[in-house]
Scaffold this active site. Sequence first.
Site, PDB file in Angstrom:
ATOM      1  N   LYS A  42       1.621  -4.081   2.757  1.00 50.85           N
ATOM      2  CA  LYS A  42       0.843  -3.312   1.783  1.00 50.85           C
ATOM      3  C   LYS A  42       0.647  -1.839   2.129  1.00 50.85           C
ATOM      4  CE  LYS A  42       0.483  -5.457  -1.104  1.00 50.85           C
ATOM      5  NZ  LYS A  42       1.715  -5.865  -1.869  1.00 50.85           N
ATOM      6  N   GLY A  44       3.089   0.437   1.681  1.00 45.82           N
ATOM      7  CA  GLY A  44       3.974   1.287   0.874  1.00 45.82           C
ATOM      8  C   GLY A  44       5.452   0.982   1.094  1.00 45.82           C
ATOM      9  N   THR A  46       7.561  -0.979  -0.631  1.00 51.12           N
ATOM     10  CA  THR A  46       8.370  -0.971  -1.840  1.00 51.12           C
ATOM     11  C   THR A  46       8.639   0.462  -2.296  1.00 51.12           C
ATOM     12  OG1 THR A  46       7.109  -2.945  -2.385  1.00 51.12           O
ATOM     13  CG2 THR A  46       8.518  -2.064  -4.121  1.00 51.12           C
ATOM     14  N   HIS A 103       8.194  -6.641   8.406  1.00 52.61           N
ATOM     15  CA  HIS A 103       6.774  -6.395   8.705  1.00 52.61           C
ATOM     16  C   HIS A 103       6.485  -6.700  10.176  1.00 52.61           C
ATOM     17  CE1 HIS A 103       5.631  -5.610   4.661  1.00 52.61           C
ATOM     18  NE2 HIS A 103       5.630  -6.840   4.225  1.00 52.61           N
ATOM     19  N   SER A 133      -5.743  -3.648  -0.322  1.00 55.04           N
ATOM     20  CA  SER A 133      -4.494  -4.015  -0.982  1.00 55.04           C
ATOM     21  C   SER A 133      -4.015  -5.391  -0.515  1.00 55.04           C
ATOM     22  CB  SER A 133      -3.436  -2.944  -0.693  1.00 55.04           C
ATOM     23  OG  SER A 133      -2.241  -3.234  -1.358  1.00 55.04           O
ATOM     24  N   SER A 223       7.374   7.477  -9.079  1.00 55.79           N
ATOM     25  CA  SER A 223       5.929   7.580  -9.312  1.00 55.79           C
ATOM     26  C   SER A 223       5.393   6.158  -9.497  1.00 55.79           C
ATOM     27  CB  SER A 223       5.652   8.396 -10.572  1.00 55.79           C
ATOM     28  OG  SER A 223       5.991   7.639 -11.726  1.00 55.79           O
ATOM     29  N   PHE A 224       4.109   5.996  -9.275  1.00 58.49           N
ATOM     30  CA  PHE A 224       3.502   4.663  -9.412  1.00 58.49           C
ATOM     31  C   PHE A 224       3.756   4.109 -10.810  1.00 58.49           C
ATOM     32  CE2 PHE A 224      -0.072   1.960 -10.652  1.00 58.49           C
ATOM     33  CZ  PHE A 224       0.044   0.962  -9.685  1.00 58.49           C
ATOM     34  N   LYS A 253      -2.740  -0.571  -8.009  1.00 58.33           N
ATOM     35  CA  LYS A 253      -3.431   0.690  -8.310  1.00 58.33           C
ATOM     36  C   LYS A 253      -2.693   1.907  -7.777  1.00 58.33           C
ATOM     37  CE  LYS A 253      -8.272   0.978  -9.290  1.00 58.33           C
ATOM     38  NZ  LYS A 253      -9.647   0.949  -8.782  1.00 58.33           N
TER      39      LYS A 253
HETATM   40  P1  A3P Z   1      -2.345  -1.151  -4.069  1.00 59.18           P
HETATM   41  O1  A3P Z   1      -2.581  -2.614  -3.928  1.00 59.18           O
HETATM   42  O2  A3P Z   1      -3.413  -0.347  -3.376  1.00 59.18           O
HETATM   43  O3  A3P Z   1      -2.138  -0.713  -5.473  1.00 59.18           O
HETATM   44  P2  A3P Z   1       3.946  -2.842  -0.210  1.00 59.18           P
HETATM   45  O4  A3P Z   1       5.087  -2.374  -1.021  1.00 59.18           O
HETATM   46  O5  A3P Z   1       4.018  -2.474   1.224  1.00 59.18           O
HETATM   47  O6  A3P Z   1       3.651  -4.283  -0.448  1.00 59.18           O
HETATM   48  O7  A3P Z   1       2.658  -2.016  -0.707  1.00 59.18           O
HETATM   49  C1  A3P Z   1       2.121  -2.215  -1.985  1.00 59.18           C
HETATM   50  C2  A3P Z   1       1.085  -1.139  -2.240  1.00 59.18           C
HETATM   51  O8  A3P Z   1       1.763   0.115  -2.460  1.00 59.18           O
HETATM   52  C3  A3P Z   1       0.268  -1.415  -3.481  1.00 59.18           C
HETATM   53  O9  A3P Z   1      -0.999  -0.786  -3.267  1.00 59.18           O
HETATM   54  C4  A3P Z   1       1.117  -0.694  -4.527  1.00 59.18           C
HETATM   55  O10 A3P Z   1       0.452  -0.408  -5.718  1.00 59.18           O
HETATM   56  C5  A3P Z   1       1.441   0.572  -3.759  1.00 59.18           C
HETATM   57  N1  A3P Z   1       2.595   1.286  -4.332  1.00 59.18           N
HETATM   58  C6  A3P Z   1       3.803   0.803  -4.668  1.00 59.18           C
HETATM   59  N2  A3P Z   1       4.581   1.748  -5.212  1.00 59.18           N
HETATM   60  C7  A3P Z   1       3.833   2.878  -5.230  1.00 59.18           C
HETATM   61  C8  A3P Z   1       4.084   4.217  -5.677  1.00 59.18           C
HETATM   62  N3  A3P Z   1       5.230   4.545  -6.244  1.00 59.18           N
HETATM   63  N4  A3P Z   1       3.080   5.112  -5.544  1.00 59.18           N
HETATM   64  C9  A3P Z   1       1.923   4.779  -4.984  1.00 59.18           C
HETATM   65  N5  A3P Z   1       1.618   3.535  -4.541  1.00 59.18           N
HETATM   66  C10 A3P Z   1       2.577   2.594  -4.653  1.00 59.18           C
END
Ligand code: A3P
Length: 290
Positions: A42, A44, A46, A103, A133, A223-224, A253
């Site tokens: 969690k 970042g 992805t 991880h 997260s 972007s998100f 989020k």
């Molecule tokens: P939140 O749960 O706070 O929204 P991972 O990919 O390591 O599992 O992490 C997932 C977290 O990264 C989630 O956080 C997700 O929304 C956030 N995330 C994924 N893509 C993103 C992006 N392009 N910009 C900002 N946050 C991102």
Amino acid sequence: LKRFPLINVQGIPLMSTIAANWKSVSEFSPDPSDLLIATYPKAGTTWAQEIVDLLLHNGDAEMCKRAPTAVRIPFLEIFSPPPIPSGLELLKEMKPPRVIKTHMPIQLVPKGFWDNKCKVIYVARNAKDNVVSYFYFDQMNLTHPEPGSWDGYIQKFMKGQLSWGSWYDHVKGYWRERKERNILYLLYEDMKENPVREIKKIRQYLGVLVSDDVIERIVQLTSFKTMKDNPMTNYSFIPKFLFDQSVSPFMRKGEVGDWVHHFTPAQSQVFDEDYAKQMKDVDIPFRFRI
Ligand code: A3P
């Protein structure tokens, strides 16, 4: 599906499926051209993998779809229930250079990555947003143990009892080795604050020729909002018996500082005191707000 229990592997609680296949994971031998993206869950992952994928395809989103790079594979160590193939099985079918996710804390990363001097990108996120997260993720990810109450979950996080172990040891382990092992160490908050700057850092580290205009395009594509709507990145392809996105969406989020809506002042104080102790021996420039 029964949620997998956690089993201790060399002091790290890992999902029982990983523990059972530990030998084959630890013996995995990458090609020197392979790249590793390492994170605590969690932080970042992805997002970083999408940026890398686009950099390798010179910002061409269509190519990312048509020529699925190894970026799309599950994690090196993840063994999903059949019929979903494991990360190791998928890797066997792909030609290097592959982008591999993990991880694992640094001490559990297969030795071959270091022997072969593979590039490694590590992404870390501030502890409070990371635990929030992870709490939502453990509710929707039906392979992980039940998260239980939020208060109990914070306790488990502080004690390093969640899947893949202690966040504190994880971020510190890669931090201490970053220079020696040429690891690119990124912070989620920096990426939110100035994605152009951070993507340029990745461009330089990968040594790819991508123009500044294309970097601007990659910022938009990663972007998100865009990633939330992109079926390649929002994990809508994972069946509901593994990821129940009606409980909480994978792209939830994507903000810095969402923790203020979850920690009570008392929880925050206990957390901060423990944090100061656990982090006193390092100086990683984490920010809880930007
Ligand atoms: P939140 O749960 O706070 O929204 P991972 O990919 O390591 O599992 O992490 C997932 C977290 O990264 C989630 O956080 C997700 O929304 C956030 N995330 C994924 N893509 C993103 C992006 N392009 N910009 C900002 N946050 C991102």
